[in-house]
Motif scaffolding. Structure first.
Motif, PDB file in Angstrom:
ATOM      1  N   SER A 207       0.338  -1.050   0.042  1.00  0.00           N
ATOM      2  CA  SER A 207      -0.634   0.148   0.067  1.00  0.00           C
ATOM      3  C   SER A 207       1.349   1.090   0.474  1.00  0.00           C
ATOM      4  CB  SER A 207      -0.387   0.301   1.597  1.00  0.00           C
ATOM      5  OG  SER A 207      -0.137  -0.101   2.352  1.00  0.00           O
ATOM      6  N   HIS A 208       2.075   1.186   0.027  1.00  0.00           N
ATOM      7  CA  HIS A 208       2.985   2.863   0.384  1.00  0.00           C
ATOM      8  C   HIS A 208       3.799   2.084  -0.704  1.00  0.00           C
ATOM      9  CE1 HIS A 208       1.411   2.629   4.667  1.00  0.00           C
ATOM     10  NE2 HIS A 208       2.135   1.653   4.751  1.00  0.00           N
ATOM     11  N   PRO A 209       4.925   3.698  -1.099  1.00  0.00           N
ATOM     12  CA  PRO A 209       5.609   3.796  -2.622  1.00  0.00           C
ATOM     13  C   PRO A 209       6.151   2.373  -2.585  1.00  0.00           C
ATOM     14  CG  PRO A 209       5.311   5.428  -2.082  1.00  0.00           C
ATOM     15  CD  PRO A 209       4.063   4.321  -0.589  1.00  0.00           C
ATOM     16  N   LEU A 210       6.972   0.916  -3.909  1.00  0.00           N
ATOM     17  CA  LEU A 210       8.029   0.376  -3.049  1.00  0.00           C
ATOM     18  C   LEU A 210       8.637   0.775  -4.806  1.00  0.00           C
ATOM     19  CD1 LEU A 210       6.712  -3.150  -1.604  1.00  0.00           C
ATOM     20  CD2 LEU A 210       7.661  -1.595  -1.312  1.00  0.00           C
ATOM     21  N   GLY A 211       9.494   0.792  -4.863  1.00  0.00           N
ATOM     22  CA  GLY A 211      10.828   0.572  -6.272  1.00  0.00           C
ATOM     23  C   GLY A 211      11.428  -0.495  -5.725  1.00  0.00           C
ATOM     24  N   LEU A 212      12.083  -1.261  -6.970  1.00  0.00           N
ATOM     25  CA  LEU A 212      13.064  -1.808  -7.007  1.00  0.00           C
ATOM     26  C   LEU A 212      14.394  -2.420  -5.941  1.00  0.00           C
ATOM     27  CD1 LEU A 212      13.949  -4.387  -9.036  1.00  0.00           C
ATOM     28  CD2 LEU A 212      15.031  -3.184 -10.564  1.00  0.00           C
ATOM     29  N   GLU A 213      14.986  -1.212  -6.326  1.00  0.00           N
ATOM     30  CA  GLU A 213      16.001  -1.062  -5.033  1.00  0.00           C
ATOM     31  C   GLU A 213      15.562  -1.363  -3.621  1.00  0.00           C
ATOM     32  OE1 GLU A 213      18.778   1.963  -3.504  1.00  0.00           O
ATOM     33  OE2 GLU A 213      17.792   2.567  -4.354  1.00  0.00           O
ATOM     34  N   GLN A 214      13.823  -0.994  -2.843  1.00  0.00           N
ATOM     35  CA  GLN A 214      14.141  -1.475  -1.715  1.00  0.00           C
ATOM     36  C   GLN A 214      13.419  -3.289  -2.057  1.00  0.00           C
ATOM     37  OE1 GLN A 214      10.915   2.207  -2.839  1.00  0.00           O
ATOM     38  NE2 GLN A 214      10.612   1.864  -0.001  1.00  0.00           N
ATOM     39  N   ILE A 215      12.825  -3.504  -3.194  1.00  0.00           N
ATOM     40  CA  ILE A 215      12.418  -4.667  -2.590  1.00  0.00           C
ATOM     41  C   ILE A 215      14.231  -6.080  -3.251  1.00  0.00           C
ATOM     42  CG2 ILE A 215      11.653  -6.687  -4.624  1.00  0.00           C
ATOM     43  CD1 ILE A 215       9.334  -4.875  -5.200  1.00  0.00           C
ATOM     44  N   ALA A 216      15.149  -5.055  -3.425  1.00  0.00           N
ATOM     45  CA  ALA A 216      16.126  -5.986  -4.057  1.00  0.00           C
ATOM     46  C   ALA A 216      17.126  -5.509  -2.115  1.00  0.00           C
ATOM     47  CB  ALA A 216      17.276  -5.249  -4.655  1.00  0.00           C
ATOM     48  N   ARG A 217      16.909  -5.061  -1.525  1.00  0.00           N
ATOM     49  CA  ARG A 217      17.350  -4.414  -0.909  1.00  0.00           C
ATOM     50  C   ARG A 217      17.218  -5.372   0.265  1.00  0.00           C
ATOM     51  NH1 ARG A 217      15.801   0.440   1.186  1.00  0.00           N
ATOM     52  NH2 ARG A 217      17.506   1.538  -0.713  1.00  0.00           N
ATOM     53  N   ALA A 218      15.790  -5.614   0.277  1.00  0.00           N
ATOM     54  CA  ALA A 218      14.839  -6.629   1.539  1.00  0.00           C
ATOM     55  C   ALA A 218      15.721  -8.143   1.610  1.00  0.00           C
ATOM     56  CB  ALA A 218      13.892  -7.169   1.259  1.00  0.00           C
ATOM     57  N   ALA A 219      16.340  -8.602   0.490  1.00  0.00           N
ATOM     58  CA  ALA A 219      17.453  -9.614   0.282  1.00  0.00           C
ATOM     59  C   ALA A 219      19.002  -9.694   0.876  1.00  0.00           C
ATOM     60  CB  ALA A 219      16.486 -10.899  -1.073  1.00  0.00           C
ATOM     61  N   ASN A 220      18.825  -8.242   0.293  1.00  0.00           N
ATOM     62  CA  ASN A 220      19.759  -7.925   0.400  1.00  0.00           C
ATOM     63  C   ASN A 220      21.090  -7.991  -0.845  1.00  0.00           C
ATOM     64  OD1 ASN A 220      22.715  -6.131   1.917  1.00  0.00           O
ATOM     65  ND2 ASN A 220      22.606  -8.272   2.729  1.00  0.00           N
ATOM     66  N   ILE A 221      20.455  -8.018  -2.272  1.00  0.00           N
ATOM     67  CA  ILE A 221      21.306  -8.021  -2.962  1.00  0.00           C
ATOM     68  C   ILE A 221      20.640  -7.354  -4.100  1.00  0.00           C
ATOM     69  CG2 ILE A 221      20.040 -10.679  -3.916  1.00  0.00           C
ATOM     70  CD1 ILE A 221      18.360 -10.441  -4.657  1.00  0.00           C
ATOM     71  N   GLY A 222      21.362  -6.796  -5.228  1.00  0.00           N
ATOM     72  CA  GLY A 222      21.632  -6.404  -6.003  1.00  0.00           C
ATOM     73  C   GLY A 222      20.408  -6.028  -6.994  1.00  0.00           C
TER      74      GLY A 222
END
Length: 296
Positions: A207-222
């Motif tokens: 429900s909040h703004p989400l981008g590719l960088e944030q999603i990748a950071r959740a798994a500690n990957i690029g």
């Protein structure tokens, strides 16, 4: 009564019809598969599917195999696998249950998901399985398919517990007879851990703004590895999955609540009502308001 399977899909062949509800994601269907009606066209969905033929003959088609099923036989189709149903001869009739795996896994952080579900669901190790009553273990799986669809049809008090129990037995038999070797799933195991963390972020923060960088950071990957991980496992990009999830949650709210359309859009991550309407129509071929009216 069980309803017929009526497809609504986007240009990528993803089925858009919700199966069950957000609280109980499992739907039961009784569908005629006739030549003159074109059968059930190619499509795929996030849910797994199990079915059996109640009359006539039906062909279940996956991209790399076709199964001709007669009365009493069935099939399992894994989540995110492209498939279609075609008539053989005069065609036939199938009963099916389409269910989201979280109904039996209890979430992605449980032993059920990590040990028994993830090795079979997240990857292409098993795309589907023909079920024959001549194989004892497959016969047991067919019995659970019949039991599940009967429960979904009758909907007696407490049927949700019984459906969940039957689906769990079905999956347990499937796992016991098809589980991959540890050496074959090392790459998949790494991807599974990463995907779980990224999906959990999406499910929690959609429900909040989400981008590719944030999603990748959740798994500690690029970001590039994030894209590759999603493609290897569920076949779509992270942002495509996020958009599909937002729209599916909006559809659930449109069906199950009386909240204003604009508020539903905001709750599902769309700040602009016109953008919400445009995106929703892209997936469902209807505006949010028309979708709600059609579900009344």
């Amino acid at each position: 009564m069980l309803q017929p399977c009526e497809l609504s899909k986007n240009p990528r062949q993803m089925e858009l019809r919700p199966h069950g509800t957000a609280e109980f994601p499992c739907g039961g269907y009784d569908t005629a598969v006739r030549q003159e009606e074109g059968g059930i066209a190619w499509h795929w969905h996030e849910e797994a599917e199990m079915l059996f033929v109640t009359e006539g003959m039906v062909q279940v088609c996956l991209p790399d195999c076709h199964w001709s099923l007669k009365t009493g036989e069935g099939a399992f189709i894994n989540a995110n696998v492209l498939h279609s149903l075609q008539a053989e001869g005069e065609g036939g009739r199938v009963r099916s249950a389409v269910f989201h795996i979280r109904l039996i896994s209890g979430g992605s952080d449980t032993v059920f998901y990590r040990k028994y579900v993830s090795p079979l669901m997240e990857y292409s190790g098993i795309k589907g399985l023909r079920l024959s009553p001549e194989e004892e273990w497959q016969k047991s799986m067919l019995e659970e398919v019949r039991r599940t669809t009967a429960l979904l049809e009758e909907r007696e008090e407490g049927y949700e517990w019984e459906v969940r129990s039957s689906l769990s037995r079905f999956w347990s038999i499937l796992y016991s007879n098809t589980r991959p070797k540890a050496a074959e799933t090392q790459r998949q195991s790494i991807d599974a851990q990463r995907l779980r963390k990224m999906l959990e972020l999406i499910w929690k923060e959609y429900s909040h703004p989400l981008g590719l960088e944030q999603i990748a950071r959740a798994a500690n990957i690029g970001q590039r590895e994030c894209l590759r991980c999603f493609q290897r496992t569920i076949g779509v990009s992270p942002l495509q999955y996020l958009l599909r999830y937002r729209v599916s949650q909006a559809a659930a709210l449109l069906r199950e609540t009386d909240l204003p359309v604009a508020e539903i859009g905001i709750r599902c991550g769309f700040d602009d009502p016109s953008h919400f309407a445009q995106t929703f129509r892209k997936y469902f071929l209807l505006t949010p308001s028309a979708y709600r009216k059609g579900r009344v």
